[in-house]
Design a protein around this motif. Structure first.
Motif, PDB file in Angstrom:
ATOM      1  N   MET A   1      -4.650  14.064   5.787  1.00 17.82           N
ATOM      2  CA  MET A   1      -4.573  12.640   6.005  1.00 17.82           C
ATOM      3  C   MET A   1      -3.655  11.969   5.000  1.00 17.82           C
ATOM      4  SD  MET A   1      -8.404  11.372   7.045  1.00 17.82           S
ATOM      5  CE  MET A   1      -7.972   9.728   6.634  1.00 17.82           C
ATOM      6  N   ILE A   2      -3.577  12.510   3.807  1.00 14.32           N
ATOM      7  CA  ILE A   2      -2.759  11.865   2.778  1.00 14.32           C
ATOM      8  C   ILE A   2      -1.293  11.875   3.161  1.00 14.32           C
ATOM      9  CG2 ILE A   2      -1.938  12.134   0.413  1.00 14.32           C
ATOM     10  CD1 ILE A   2      -4.781  12.895  -0.332  1.00 14.32           C
ATOM     11  N   LEU A   3      -0.837  12.942   3.776  1.00 19.68           N
ATOM     12  CA  LEU A   3       0.575  13.040   4.133  1.00 19.68           C
ATOM     13  C   LEU A   3       0.862  12.618   5.569  1.00 19.68           C
ATOM     14  CD1 LEU A   3       1.447  16.406   2.380  1.00 19.68           C
ATOM     15  CD2 LEU A   3       1.835  14.087   1.553  1.00 19.68           C
ATOM     16  N   ALA A   4      -0.144  12.166   6.278  1.00 22.70           N
ATOM     17  CA  ALA A   4       0.053  11.756   7.672  1.00 22.70           C
ATOM     18  C   ALA A   4       1.010  10.571   7.752  1.00 22.70           C
ATOM     19  CB  ALA A   4      -1.283  11.390   8.303  1.00 22.70           C
ATOM     20  N   HIS A   5       1.861  10.599   8.730  1.00 29.59           N
ATOM     21  CA  HIS A   5       2.845   9.534   8.890  1.00 29.59           C
ATOM     22  C   HIS A   5       2.503   8.574  10.016  1.00 29.59           C
ATOM     23  CE1 HIS A   5       5.517  11.310   5.967  1.00 29.59           C
ATOM     24  NE2 HIS A   5       5.320  12.468   6.537  1.00 29.59           N
ATOM     25  N   ALA A   6       1.694   9.002  10.947  1.00 27.77           N
ATOM     26  CA  ALA A   6       1.377   8.149  12.095  1.00 27.77           C
ATOM     27  C   ALA A   6      -0.135   8.005  12.224  1.00 27.77           C
ATOM     28  CB  ALA A   6       1.948   8.750  13.367  1.00 27.77           C
ATOM     29  N   ILE A   7      -0.577   6.804  12.497  1.00 30.89           N
ATOM     30  CA  ILE A   7      -1.996   6.524  12.690  1.00 30.89           C
ATOM     31  C   ILE A   7      -2.154   6.029  14.121  1.00 30.89           C
ATOM     32  CG2 ILE A   7      -3.937   5.098  11.964  1.00 30.89           C
ATOM     33  CD1 ILE A   7      -2.725   5.102   9.165  1.00 30.89           C
ATOM     34  N   GLY A   8      -3.195   6.491  14.795  1.00 32.57           N
ATOM     35  CA  GLY A   8      -3.416   6.230  16.210  1.00 32.57           C
ATOM     36  C   GLY A   8      -3.208   4.805  16.680  1.00 32.57           C
ATOM     37  N   ASN A   9      -3.900   3.839  16.087  1.00 31.44           N
ATOM     38  CA  ASN A   9      -3.773   2.461  16.562  1.00 31.44           C
ATOM     39  C   ASN A   9      -3.886   1.500  15.384  1.00 31.44           C
ATOM     40  OD1 ASN A   9      -6.555   1.958  16.014  1.00 31.44           O
ATOM     41  ND2 ASN A   9      -7.080   2.961  17.960  1.00 31.44           N
ATOM     42  N   GLN A  10      -3.713   0.204  15.639  1.00 29.38           N
ATOM     43  CA  GLN A  10      -3.703  -0.793  14.567  1.00 29.38           C
ATOM     44  C   GLN A  10      -5.065  -0.957  13.900  1.00 29.38           C
ATOM     45  OE1 GLN A  10      -2.072  -4.357  16.227  1.00 29.38           O
ATOM     46  NE2 GLN A  10       0.035  -3.618  16.117  1.00 29.38           N
ATOM     47  N   ALA A  11      -6.136  -0.851  14.669  1.00 28.97           N
ATOM     48  CA  ALA A  11      -7.479  -0.983  14.092  1.00 28.97           C
ATOM     49  C   ALA A  11      -7.748   0.152  13.110  1.00 28.97           C
ATOM     50  CB  ALA A  11      -8.528  -0.993  15.191  1.00 28.97           C
ATOM     51  N   GLU A  12      -7.421   1.364  13.512  1.00 24.46           N
ATOM     52  CA  GLU A  12      -7.612   2.517  12.625  1.00 24.46           C
ATOM     53  C   GLU A  12      -6.738   2.383  11.391  1.00 24.46           C
ATOM     54  OE1 GLU A  12      -7.491   7.408  12.806  1.00 24.46           O
ATOM     55  OE2 GLU A  12      -7.000   6.258  14.588  1.00 24.46           O
ATOM     56  N   ALA A  13      -5.507   1.927  11.559  1.00 25.45           N
ATOM     57  CA  ALA A  13      -4.593   1.740  10.433  1.00 25.45           C
ATOM     58  C   ALA A  13      -5.159   0.731   9.440  1.00 25.45           C
ATOM     59  CB  ALA A  13      -3.232   1.282  10.941  1.00 25.45           C
ATOM     60  N   ALA A  14      -5.758  -0.342   9.933  1.00 34.07           N
ATOM     61  CA  ALA A  14      -6.333  -1.361   9.056  1.00 34.07           C
ATOM     62  C   ALA A  14      -7.479  -0.791   8.226  1.00 34.07           C
ATOM     63  CB  ALA A  14      -6.815  -2.545   9.882  1.00 34.07           C
ATOM     64  N   TYR A  15      -8.330   0.039   8.823  1.00 35.83           N
ATOM     65  CA  TYR A  15      -9.438   0.629   8.087  1.00 35.83           C
ATOM     66  C   TYR A  15      -8.950   1.626   7.041  1.00 35.83           C
ATOM     67  CZ  TYR A  15     -13.028  -1.406  11.044  1.00 35.83           C
ATOM     68  OH  TYR A  15     -13.866  -2.286  11.678  1.00 35.83           O
ATOM     69  N   ARG A  16      -7.924   2.367   7.361  1.00 37.15           N
ATOM     70  CA  ARG A  16      -7.411   3.380   6.433  1.00 37.15           C
ATOM     71  C   ARG A  16      -6.580   2.790   5.295  1.00 37.15           C
ATOM     72  NH1 ARG A  16      -5.241   8.575   9.745  1.00 37.15           N
ATOM     73  NH2 ARG A  16      -7.131   9.050  10.880  1.00 37.15           N
ATOM     74  N   ARG A  17      -5.982   1.665   5.506  1.00 34.79           N
ATOM     75  CA  ARG A  17      -5.043   1.097   4.550  1.00 34.79           C
ATOM     76  C   ARG A  17      -5.655   0.900   3.169  1.00 34.79           C
ATOM     77  NH1 ARG A  17      -3.506  -3.284   7.517  1.00 34.79           N
ATOM     78  NH2 ARG A  17      -2.214  -1.903   8.756  1.00 34.79           N
ATOM     79  N   GLY A  18      -6.929   0.537   3.113  1.00 36.97           N
ATOM     80  CA  GLY A  18      -7.582   0.190   1.860  1.00 36.97           C
ATOM     81  C   GLY A  18      -7.629   1.288   0.825  1.00 36.97           C
ATOM     82  N   ASP A  19      -8.250   2.416   1.113  1.00 43.36           N
ATOM     83  CA  ASP A  19      -8.479   3.420   0.078  1.00 43.36           C
ATOM     84  C   ASP A  19      -7.493   4.579   0.086  1.00 43.36           C
ATOM     85  OD1 ASP A  19      -9.427   4.524   2.405  1.00 43.36           O
ATOM     86  OD2 ASP A  19     -11.158   5.471   1.469  1.00 43.36           O
ATOM     87  N   LEU A  20      -6.698   4.722   1.115  1.00 46.60           N
ATOM     88  CA  LEU A  20      -5.791   5.869   1.155  1.00 46.60           C
ATOM     89  C   LEU A  20      -4.697   5.795   0.097  1.00 46.60           C
ATOM     90  CD1 LEU A  20      -5.283   6.916   4.877  1.00 46.60           C
ATOM     91  CD2 LEU A  20      -6.669   7.960   3.104  1.00 46.60           C
ATOM     92  N   MET A  21      -4.254   4.598  -0.253  1.00 50.36           N
ATOM     93  CA  MET A  21      -3.200   4.497  -1.267  1.00 50.36           C
ATOM     94  C   MET A  21      -3.703   4.990  -2.623  1.00 50.36           C
ATOM     95  SD  MET A  21      -0.600   3.770   0.296  1.00 50.36           S
ATOM     96  CE  MET A  21       0.751   2.879  -0.367  1.00 50.36           C
ATOM     97  N   VAL A  22      -4.944   4.720  -2.951  1.00 53.05           N
ATOM     98  CA  VAL A  22      -5.519   5.198  -4.209  1.00 53.05           C
ATOM     99  C   VAL A  22      -5.625   6.713  -4.182  1.00 53.05           C
ATOM    100  CG1 VAL A  22      -7.579   5.146  -5.669  1.00 53.05           C
ATOM    101  CG2 VAL A  22      -6.760   3.051  -4.588  1.00 53.05           C
TER     102      VAL A  22
END
Length: 56
Positions: free
Chosen positions: A1-22
């Motif tokens: 998941m850390i190196l993933a470049h594409a996320i399925g949809n905008q809702a999923e992207a919004a949930y992942r955005r928070g902690d994945l950068m850390v």
């Protein structure tokens, strides 16, 4: 998941955005430390299999 470049949809992207950068920053720091570490001494690597030369 850390190196993933594409996320399925905008809702999923919004949930992942928070902690994945850390998490990504932590992994990338570990990777940088690994790359900057001197290689192991020659002879400390155990071969998995022997090279066999074909008989002529």
């Amino acid at each position: 998941m850390i190196l993933a470049h594409a996320i399925g949809n905008q809702a999923e992207a919004a949930y992942r955005r928070g902690d994945l950068m850390v998490k990504r920053a932590r992994v990338m720091k570990q990777w940088a430390a690994f790359l900057s570490t001197a290689p192991a001494q020659a002879g400390s690597v155990t071969p998995i299999r022997e090279n066999k030369v074909a008989a002529e």
